[in-house]
Enzyme design. Structure first.
Site, short mmCIF file in Angstrom:
data_model
loop_
_atom_site.label_atom_id
_atom_site.label_comp_id
_atom_site.label_asym_id
_atom_site.label_seq_id
_atom_site.Cartn_x
_atom_site.Cartn_y
_atom_site.Cartn_z
N ASP A 310 70.32 26.75 27.10
CA ASP A 310 70.71 26.41 28.47
C ASP A 310 69.56 26.73 29.43
O ASP A 310 68.62 27.45 29.07
CB ASP A 310 71.99 27.17 28.84
CG ASP A 310 72.76 26.48 29.95
OD1 ASP A 310 72.20 25.61 30.62
OD2 ASP A 310 73.94 26.83 30.16
N GLU A 505 79.50 26.46 38.77
CA GLU A 505 79.11 27.63 37.98
C GLU A 505 79.55 28.93 38.66
O GLU A 505 80.60 28.99 39.30
CB GLU A 505 77.61 27.59 37.68
CG GLU A 505 77.23 26.32 36.90
CD GLU A 505 75.82 26.33 36.34
OE1 GLU A 505 75.26 27.39 36.04
OE2 GLU A 505 75.26 25.23 36.19
#
Ligand code: BGC
Ligand code: BGC
Length: 588
Positions: A310, A505
């Site tokens: 990621d 997020e």
């Protein structure tokens, strides 16, 4: 037959030899056009091995790099570093954001890759997690949690297919989706990116979505490996977050029973890439966990695609970037979302290979996995995208499917003899922060990483949908703030549309998701002037409405429906029944 083949062959071969000669006259090692890897009639394995055998170490290293597009200051770096993949992060749009400029941007990068010695096409990745949502004008579908409420695999497959068509129209070939995380704590800011807290539903819908994407030659990604939906409150390593980028405390049995099955299902469905989460388990970053990445994922589950890390994820392993990279690659990460500094990465990789810290076999294995994914997605055999295909983006046909998804995702939380509403009511009052706001309807990962508040994208607001549904004689009075003039007669119905402002997020981690005091005040105001009141909640997760819900007549969970607000009016006024069911627990 041989003669025919020969005759057919002579001219093209002669032509190809001349052209190849010209094309490669400036280059040190010419690659013949009839190289096996260019032959679409051969098996993927034969093509991969042929290509791999022609690659230099530097070219292999380049395939392992996933670079954020704005970091490429000189497009010739794509061929000189042999870069394998680029991405647009959330909001990574061309300066002028249109489907056409997107296509031109991606094509420019792809041409640069074509000019490299072996002409290996780039993977270009985006987070098209609810439609091609960075692109202005794209169809914006409900976020995954809303689709989880539909539990409709056929619908989700079609959404995957349409998303892939809109993606491909801009030249993009890779989607960092579906999120197969099984959400446990809905205070997590990424709750809406997940389908459900039920691993079976997550598996079924993820497979459906992937099937749709892959049928249109777009590569999907199952993310975020492993247990990312079950990180503990307060465990985040990011000082600004609470859960996101944190740790899971689960034991292996629970991890395997709840969080592994959706990945296994995605592998069975042919997923070509799996993204490792920003998460640690037993004190070890997942991207450093050889057992979970190599033993479990690759050896036990037989995953033959590639593992991608990621955004900056590998750097969380150690402050020593070299050590972090070596650890991740040896643990089983095949492609690193750097995402910025590919020059240092190349130097570090050379050093690691020279010293034996990373073996040549491991480099070949990672490269092979990435190439296999590229071949199986058809990257070597597709024609350049033409401008006409852009017409598919945000087309009425696509928006109709999004509208279907919206109405199927509505969950009726409460109704005391109020719904469906009568289209012939003479007077309706509409209010609330999310009533006339496509940005709030769409949530995070829309145009910008954190989303946009307000009407910046084409689509239909919930207010528009209500206006479109009612009779000609119905008077609609609207105020976003909920302030209405005093009157003697109450409206037939008050509709208040409230909820959360966009977030993405960890910015959305919230200890107590609830309605704001402003929203509650609006509800009060509307109740005071209406015979009955319907509350529509536009949010990325359940909000705590327990203190107030008893005094409300009807409540609808609308999740984050996206660009097609008409779908809400479809169920509100009874053209369709409510069929959505809760994808996660909502205490009432
Ligand atoms: C997110 C991923 C996303 C990636 C690229 C990361 O921060 O965790 O879900 O795919 O960025 O935008
Ligand atoms: C990018 C996102 C990414 C995030 C990670 C943002 O700047 O736009 O795609 O997920 O950073 O922190």
């Amino acid at each position: 037959m041989n003669i025919i083949l020969l005759r057919r062959g002579i001219l093209p071969v002669a032509f190809i030899i001349v052209i190849t000669g010209l094309f490669f006259s400036m280059r040190h090692i010419a690659i013949p056009f009839h190289a096996l890897y260019r032959d679409a009639s051969l098996t993927i394995d034969v093509r991969v091995e042929d290509l791999l055998s022609r690659m230099t170490t530097n070219e292999k290293i380049g395939q392992l790099a996933l670079v954020e597009k704005n970091s490429i200051t000189d497009t010739s770096d794509i061929s000189s570093y042999g870069i394998g993949a680029l991405l647009s992060g959330g909001g990574g749009n061309p300066i002028q954001n249109t489907p056409k400029t997107w296509l031109a941007m991606v094509n420019d990068f792809q041409h640069a890759a074509q000019n490299s010695r072996l002409s290996i096409p780039l993977l270009y990745g985006v987070d098209a997690i609810h439609g091609h949502s960075n692109v202005l004008g794209a169809t914006i579908f409900p976020h995954a949690l809303g689709l989880g409420a539909t539990k409709d695999t056929d619908l989700v497959r079609r959404i995957g297919e349409i998303t892939a068509q809109e993606i491909s129209a801009t030249g993009v070939n890779w989607n960092f989706s579906p999120t197969v995380d099984v959400v446990d704590d809905t205070r997590w800011g990424r709750t809406y990116e997940t389908f459900s807290s039920n691993p079976i539903i997550v598996s079924e819908l993820s497979v459906a979505y992937l099937t749709g994407l892959q049928s249109e030659f777009v590569m999907g990604t199952a993310k975020h490996y492993l247990g990312t939906g079950a990180m503990a409150w307060g465990s985040s390593t990011n000082p600004d977050f609470k859960i996101d980028q944190g740790a899971t405390l689960l034991d292996e049995t629970t991890m395997r029973a709840t969080h592994l099955p959706p990945f296994a299902a995605a592998i069975d469905a042919g997923v070509n890439s799996i993204m490792v989460g920003h998460i640690s388990w037993n004190g070890v970053e997942l991207s450093a966990n050889h057992y979970l990445l190599t033993d479990v994922l690759k050896n036990e589950l037989g995953f033959d695609g590639f593992v991608v890390s990621d955004w900056n994820g590998v750097d969380e392993i150690s402050s020593d970037k070299y050590l972090a990279m070596v650890t991740a690659i040896n643990a089983g990460v095949d492609m690193i979302m750097l995402p910025f500094d590919y020059k240092t990465f190349t130097t570090h990789m050379k050093r690691a290979l020279d010293s034996g810290a990373i073996s040549r076999e491991r480099l070949d294995d990672a490269t092979r996995r990435i190439l296999r994914a590229k071949f199986s997605t058809g990257l070597f055999d597709t024609e350049p995208v033409e401008d006409e295909e852009l017409l598919t983006i945000g087309s009425p046909k696509h928006r109709t499917v999004a509208r279907e998804a919206v109405r199927k995702s509505m969950v009726l939380l409460k109704d005391v003899n109020t719904l469906p509403l009568n289209k012939n009511f003479s007077h309706i009052v509409v209010a609330g922060s999310s009533a006339n706001n496509l940005g709030r309807q769409s949530g995070g990962w829309t145009i910008e990483w954190q989303g946009v508040d307000g009407n910046w994208i084409p689509g239909t607001t919930i207010l528009d949908g209500i206006k479109n549904a009612v009779s000609e004689n119905t008077k609609i009075e609207y105020s976003d703030t909920g302030f209405f003039s005093a009157r003697n007669e109450r409206a037939d119905i008050g509709i208040v549309i409230v909820g959360e402002a966009p977030y993405a997020e960890g910015a959305g981690d919230n200890e107590h998701p609830e309605l704001s005091t402003e929203d509650l005040q609006i509800i009060k105001n509307v109740k005071a002037i209406s015979k009955k009141t319907v509350i529509i909640i536009v949010s990325g997760r359940p909000l705590d409405i327990r203190p107030y819900v008893d005094s409300w007549d009807a409540v609808i969970a609308a999740w984050l429906p996206g660009s097609e607000g008409n779908g809400i009016a479809d169920v509100l006024f009874g053209d369709y029944l409510f069929t959505g069911t809760l994808p996660v627990n909502w205490p009432l």
